[in-house]
Scaffold this active site. Structure first.
Site, PDB file in Angstrom:
ATOM      1  N   ARG A 106       0.834  -1.205   0.000  1.00  0.00           N
ATOM      2  CA  ARG A 106       0.000   0.000   0.000  1.00  0.00           C
ATOM      3  C   ARG A 106       0.864   1.248   0.000  1.00  0.00           C
ATOM      4  NH1 ARG A 106      -2.507   1.270   4.220  1.00  0.00           N
ATOM      5  NH2 ARG A 106      -4.228   2.396   3.341  1.00  0.00           N
ATOM      6  N   ARG A 159      -0.807   4.508  13.722  1.00  0.00           N
ATOM      7  CA  ARG A 159       0.331   4.403  14.633  1.00  0.00           C
ATOM      8  C   ARG A 159      -0.152   4.569  16.072  1.00  0.00           C
ATOM      9  NH1 ARG A 159       2.136   2.943  10.578  1.00  0.00           N
ATOM     10  NH2 ARG A 159       3.967   3.639   9.404  1.00  0.00           N
ATOM     11  N   LYS A 213       5.327  -6.997  12.413  1.00  0.00           N
ATOM     12  CA  LYS A 213       4.670  -7.347  11.146  1.00  0.00           C
ATOM     13  C   LYS A 213       5.184  -8.675  10.603  1.00  0.00           C
ATOM     14  CE  LYS A 213       3.593  -5.641   6.505  1.00  0.00           C
ATOM     15  NZ  LYS A 213       3.607  -4.483   5.591  1.00  0.00           N
TER      16      LYS A 213
END
Length: 267
Positions: free
Chosen positions: A65, A265, A130
């Site tokens: 993205r 965030r 991640k």
């Protein structure tokens, strides 16, 4: 990094992992590809009732993205794209990246991965780091059956010298499980979960899967800040609504943030 000993994708192993659903998929495996999403979108396969999948051992121009690049090394990750078609006349699909993330999460949990979390709208985390990313792109053009290309990248065994930027760090399955599963088995497992969840989604929309996504929400009830919209927002993450939009409790009340050029965030 050149790893001549990595396990390449194998059609027979993928079919074995798919089991009874093998006939529902057309799976093409490549040793190398620029971008599986780009390739599928540029040359859409025929609508023959199957889900068309393109997977590559290495992507040289993998995309994420917001114009980001998905970095790829031989044997380091599983990268693939799947073309999903929906019933003619269906509205524009909403919340697809969240459904895909949930499918990846369930496949990982079935493998024994603990601490799987989902970060809106397209990341899969393990204990805050991640592990996987998702890129959903709708097929262009009017008059066509609504369809989307769902691109997924999952870290298997990152090289020691890999430098991957992510706010809370990255991880791989080798770290989470002690050793990474074979890419063919993992591909089959994820496709099975995608098939199950997309059938639910096609019949009842994202609302039927919203609760399962909320249970894995990485930032549930935490203070977050969002950039990328017309204005910067901050507040308490209140989960997602029935269309997959992010809900944010702000000083001015509950705000709904649509998927798009948005980053999330911890505040």
């Amino acid at each position: 990094m050149d790893r001549s000993d990595y396990e390449a994708l194998d059609a027979g192993a993928v079919a074995a992992a798919l089991g009874d659903l093998a006939g529902a998929f057309s799976v093409v495996l490549l040793a190398e590809c620029d971008s599986t999403n780009t390739r599928l979108l540029a040359d859409l396969p025929p609508d023959d009732g199957r889900v068309h999948v393109l997977a590559a051992d290495v992507q040289t121009s993998g995309r994420g993205r917001r114009g980001r690049v998905w970095q790829s090394w031989p044997g380091a990750s599983l990268t693939f794209s799947a073309l999903w078609r929906f019933a003619p006349g269906s509205p524009v699909p909403a919340g697809l990246s969240l459904v895909a993330g949930l499918a990846v999460a369930r496949a990982l949990e079935d493998l024994g991965v603990e601490g799987v979390q989902l970060k809106w709208p397209n990341d899969v985390l393990v204990h805050g780091r991640k592990l996987a990313g998702i890129l959903v792109e709708l097929t262009p053009g009017r008059g066509r059956t609504p369809a989307a290309v769902v691109g997924i990248g999952i870290n298997l065994h990152l090289p020691p010298d890999a430098e991957v930027e992510y706010a809370t760090g990255v991880t791989d399955l080798a770290d989470s499980l002690g050793c990474a599963p074979g890419p063919s088995e993992l591909l089959g497992r994820v496709l099975v979960q995608l098939h199950r969840l997309f059938e639910v989604y096609a019949a009842a929309g994202f609302s039927a899967l919203r609760g399962a996504w909320q249970q894995r929400n990485a930032f549930a009830d935490l203070p977050v800040s969002i950039s990328g919209e017309a204005e910067a927002l901050s507040g308490i993450c209140a989960g997602v609504d029935e269309d997959g939009a992010l809900l944010l409790n702000t000083a001015d009340g509950l705000r709904r943030v649509l998927s798009g050029e948005v980053s999330l965030r911890l505040a």
